[in-house]
Design an enzyme around this catalytic site. Structure first.
Site, PDB file in Angstrom:
ATOM      1  N   ASP A  41      -9.211  -4.755  -6.284  1.00 29.81           N
ATOM      2  CA  ASP A  41      -8.676  -3.578  -5.599  1.00 29.81           C
ATOM      3  C   ASP A  41      -9.055  -2.325  -6.385  1.00 29.81           C
ATOM      4  OD1 ASP A  41      -7.192  -1.600  -4.322  1.00 29.81           O
ATOM      5  OD2 ASP A  41      -5.375  -2.814  -4.163  1.00 29.81           O
ATOM      6  N   SER A  49       0.844  -1.191   0.000  1.00 31.47           N
ATOM      7  CA  SER A  49       0.000   0.000   0.000  1.00 31.47           C
ATOM      8  C   SER A  49       0.887   1.253   0.000  1.00 31.47           C
ATOM      9  CB  SER A  49      -0.954  -0.046   1.195  1.00 31.47           C
ATOM     10  OG  SER A  49      -1.953   0.931   1.095  1.00 31.47           O
ATOM     11  N   HIS A 108      -8.458  -4.107  -1.666  1.00 35.62           N
ATOM     12  CA  HIS A 108      -7.133  -3.621  -1.275  1.00 35.62           C
ATOM     13  C   HIS A 108      -6.638  -4.263   0.014  1.00 35.62           C
ATOM     14  CE1 HIS A 108      -3.727  -0.977  -1.079  1.00 35.62           C
ATOM     15  NE2 HIS A 108      -4.087  -0.530   0.115  1.00 35.62           N
TER      16      HIS A 108
END
Length: 366
Positions: free
Chosen positions: A312, A145, A345
């Site tokens: 995602d 991330s 995600h």
């Protein structure tokens, strides 16, 4: 409870990319495993926006870490083989120097006097930590991330400083959808009357703003598919609802409210603002005259693993493909893995079987 955190003193003054400097700053970190005699078995983990350095339990701190199932003896990241370091991001409120800390020059909390923060600054702080631990070359630099962007900034500024790189659910530059969401999160905090231009306190805390920011984040961290599967259109029982007009009615609303309650007092709002903006500013192309592909070619890694998730929406799969293609063009041997995890995600945090298998295969070949 015991605390496994350690602190590393950064260079003083620590100079920032966009001007300004920090005096007496430090980075919080934890380690697992042992550094071998050759000092060539080190893995550095760079985290997303909110986690601490406590990625996994240890003898010093047996509480579960945020990546507990991934990291440890005999696990996917096997600390019987690897010496693993996890750093808390510069600018955070989980031990590293950030806006909530006291500025030694003034004796008052930095608040908005904290210098403008970039992910390049966070990367350079972690680079100093690695060198301070006596490690010249990482076996693998791993980022997920926001931490994946920080890892790219690390390699862009210090090419060849890692033999391998694992890039997980991230991007080579912030894209409009993610910028838009983060902009709304920051606006919700700034418009809370209790924010007071960053001068809030425990009695006057921007609870509503932080709650909305967290809810917005959680919505984007998972996929529409998962929300349907978990909550559908199920309503709360009548005794679970408030009597107020327009009060929470559906289970998904209650879930988001619970997530927000657990988060708002555990993370400093100004730190949230600084790290969120740093994510928006990130563009690895700045390190190659504006050309993202050329910047990715220059990172100097021999092997790379790039993992993305089809569901995602925050860091969509084409962004992972761009990273894989760029690293490949630079001569790296790249494993690209596209997972069909339904969790969007957040899959790297919860779909450990799929992510762990890919990471373990990659590390076994190093």
């Amino acid at each position: 409870m015991s605390d496994a955190r350690r602190w590393f003193d950064l260079s003083s003054p620590f100079r920032m990319k966009r001007g300004g400097e920090l005096v007496g700053a430090r980075l919080a970190y934890e380690t697992w495993g042992e550094l071998n005699a050759a000092r060539d078995n080190a893995i550095l983990i760079l985290t997303g926006l909110s986690p601490s350095a406590h990625a996994a339990s240890s003898d010093e701190d047996p509480s579960p870490g945020w990546w507990e199932e991934m990291l440890g003896p005999g696990k996917h990241i096997d600390t019987d083989r690897w010496f693993v370091i996890c750093a808390n991001t510069l600018g955070s409120c989980k031990g590293s120097t950030g806006p909530a800390d006291v500025n030694p020059v003034t004796g008052e909390p930095y608040r908005l006097d904290f210098p403008e923060l970039t992910l390049e600054d966070a990367a350079n702080a972690s680079f100093e930590l690695v060198r301070g631990l006596g490690i010249d070359l990482l076996a693998c630099l791993l980022g997920n991330s926001m931490g994946g962007m920080t890892a790219l900034a690390y390699l862009a500024q210090h090419p060849g400083s890692a033999r391998a790189h694992a890039s997980i659910s991230t991007a080579a530059q912030a894209q409009p959808f993610a910028i838009a969401i983060r902009s709304l999160q920051r606006e919700s905090i700034r418009l809370d009357p209790n924010w007071q231009q960053g001068r809030y306190d425990d009695a006057h805390y921007p609870e509503a703003g932080m709650s909305i920011a967290r809810k917005l984040g959680v919505i984007t961290y998972r996929s529409a598919m998962e929300w349907v599967g978990r909550f559908a259109r199920i309503r709360l029982d009548s005794d679970q609802r408030d009597e107020e007009p327009f009060a929470v009615e559906f289970q998904i609303e209650s879930y988001l409210a619970g997530h927000a309650r657990r988060f708002v007092r555990s993370f400093d709002p100004n730190s949230y603002l600084y790290l969120s903006r740093a994510s928006d500013w990130f563009d690895i192309g700045e390190h190659a005259g504006g050309n993202v592909d050329n910047a990715l070619k220059r990172l100097g890694v021999e092997r790379a693993l790039v993992i993305g998730v089809e569901t995602d929406i925050l860091f969509p799969l084409p962004q992972q493909e761009q990273i894989a293609d760029g690293l490949r063009a630079g001569g790296a041997e790249v494993d690209f893995v596209a997972l069909d995890s339904p969790q969007g995600h957040d899959a790297f945090l919860v779909d450990i079987p799929r992510f762990g298998a890919a990471i373990a295969r990659f590390l076994a070949a190093l």
